[in-house]
Design a protein around this motif. Sequence first.
Motif, mmCIF file in Angstrom:
data_model
loop_
_atom_site.group_PDB
_atom_site.id
_atom_site.type_symbol
_atom_site.label_atom_id
_atom_site.label_comp_id
_atom_site.label_asym_id
_atom_site.label_seq_id
_atom_site.Cartn_x
_atom_site.Cartn_y
_atom_site.Cartn_z
ATOM 1 N N VAL A 152 0.825 -1.207 0.000
ATOM 2 C CA VAL A 152 0.000 0.000 0.000
ATOM 3 C C VAL A 152 0.861 1.260 0.000
ATOM 4 C CG1 VAL A 152 -1.694 1.342 1.323
ATOM 5 C CG2 VAL A 152 -1.944 -1.142 1.107
ATOM 6 N N ILE A 153 1.935 1.275 0.801
ATOM 7 C CA ILE A 153 2.741 2.482 0.960
ATOM 8 C C ILE A 153 3.658 2.722 -0.235
ATOM 9 C CG2 ILE A 153 4.440 3.669 2.407
ATOM 10 C CD1 ILE A 153 1.640 3.372 3.652
ATOM 11 N N ARG A 154 4.266 1.658 -0.760
ATOM 12 C CA ARG A 154 5.221 1.835 -1.858
ATOM 13 C C ARG A 154 4.520 2.407 -3.085
ATOM 14 N NH1 ARG A 154 10.404 -0.137 -2.390
ATOM 15 N NH2 ARG A 154 10.060 -1.446 -0.535
ATOM 16 N N GLY A 155 5.083 3.487 -3.612
ATOM 17 C CA GLY A 155 4.512 4.150 -4.774
ATOM 18 C C GLY A 155 3.430 5.164 -4.442
ATOM 19 N N SER A 156 3.050 5.251 -3.171
ATOM 20 C CA SER A 156 2.034 6.220 -2.761
ATOM 21 C C SER A 156 2.701 7.541 -2.378
ATOM 22 C CB SER A 156 1.239 5.687 -1.570
ATOM 23 O OG SER A 156 2.003 5.782 -0.372
ATOM 24 N N ARG A 157 1.910 8.491 -1.926
ATOM 25 C CA ARG A 157 2.462 9.766 -1.471
ATOM 26 C C ARG A 157 3.321 9.601 -0.226
ATOM 27 N NH1 ARG A 157 -2.084 14.063 -0.679
ATOM 28 N NH2 ARG A 157 -0.253 15.374 -0.321
ATOM 29 N N MET A 158 3.196 8.491 0.483
ATOM 30 C CA MET A 158 3.985 8.245 1.682
ATOM 31 C C MET A 158 5.344 7.617 1.376
ATOM 32 S SD MET A 158 2.133 9.399 4.178
ATOM 33 C CE MET A 158 1.678 10.672 2.984
#
Length: 300
Positions: free
Chosen positions: A205-211
């Motif tokens: 979920v986190i990888r590639g997101s704004r986070m």
Amino acid sequence: MANEKVGFIGVGLMGYGMAKNILLGGYAVNVVMHRSRRSVDDLVSQGATEAKDLTALAHASDIIHICAPGSPQVEAIITAMMPELRRNTVIVDCSTSEPTSTERLASILEAKGCFLADAPLGGTPVQAEAGELSTMVGAPDNVFVRIKPVIDCWATSVVHLGPTGLGHKMKLLNNFLSLGYAALYSEAMAVGRKVGISVDQFDSVIRGSRMDCGFYQTFMGYAVDGNKEAHKFTLSNAYKDARYLANMADDASVSNPVGTAMKNSFAAAINMGGDGPEDYVPHLVDFIAKLNGMPPGKES
């Protein structure tokens, strides 16, 4: 060949690559044995000169780089070199040091006709060897102009912030952010595992997101892939930097509750046995898991 003779103290994980790139830049480089005979011998094979001790290195050098663990070591090195420092010598402290110590040393050196610049590092040993580090520099304008050609040998991003001391102050703020990320990631994954979300699911979920960010990717190199050397910066050094940040905030009478929480995460890891030379920042995830009754690993 460049005219300035460069001394280099601390040819370890970061310093080896930096010294190598200064040699490639055409400078005469003096090195001194400290911990790694292998690094010194390799640099000598590439054209560096080995000084027998710190005073000999000081006598033979115009610009001296120091890569040491922290302020106590930097202070001891400069004290040892002091009798042989020649007028107009510039010492470039690439360590993450305590700003109050840096400013005090700058005054002592100025009285001797010498200069101190602080140029702490951003990046990894891989980037050091590639000559692709970043640095934030504190130095008088004329000193910065003099040392920048040498720094350009090992850094692709060089920001001159102003007088001596500002480099180390900015480095502590930079590490506040990166080490804060490490503490947040570790705690988030511990909570996730407790409620049934695996590390792989968290990462998906986190990888590639704004986070996502560069630090996240190196940190997760261990949590996801098990690469123990994904980010070779020790937990002990991280804890030291967290303490320096707390001291800086205290000196400025600034409330720093997030910094205190981050420091406590690293203090917990150190007190649980994470003080070894190969206990690196991404391993914090295991210590926070253990603190919460879970074994190392990825599953919920």
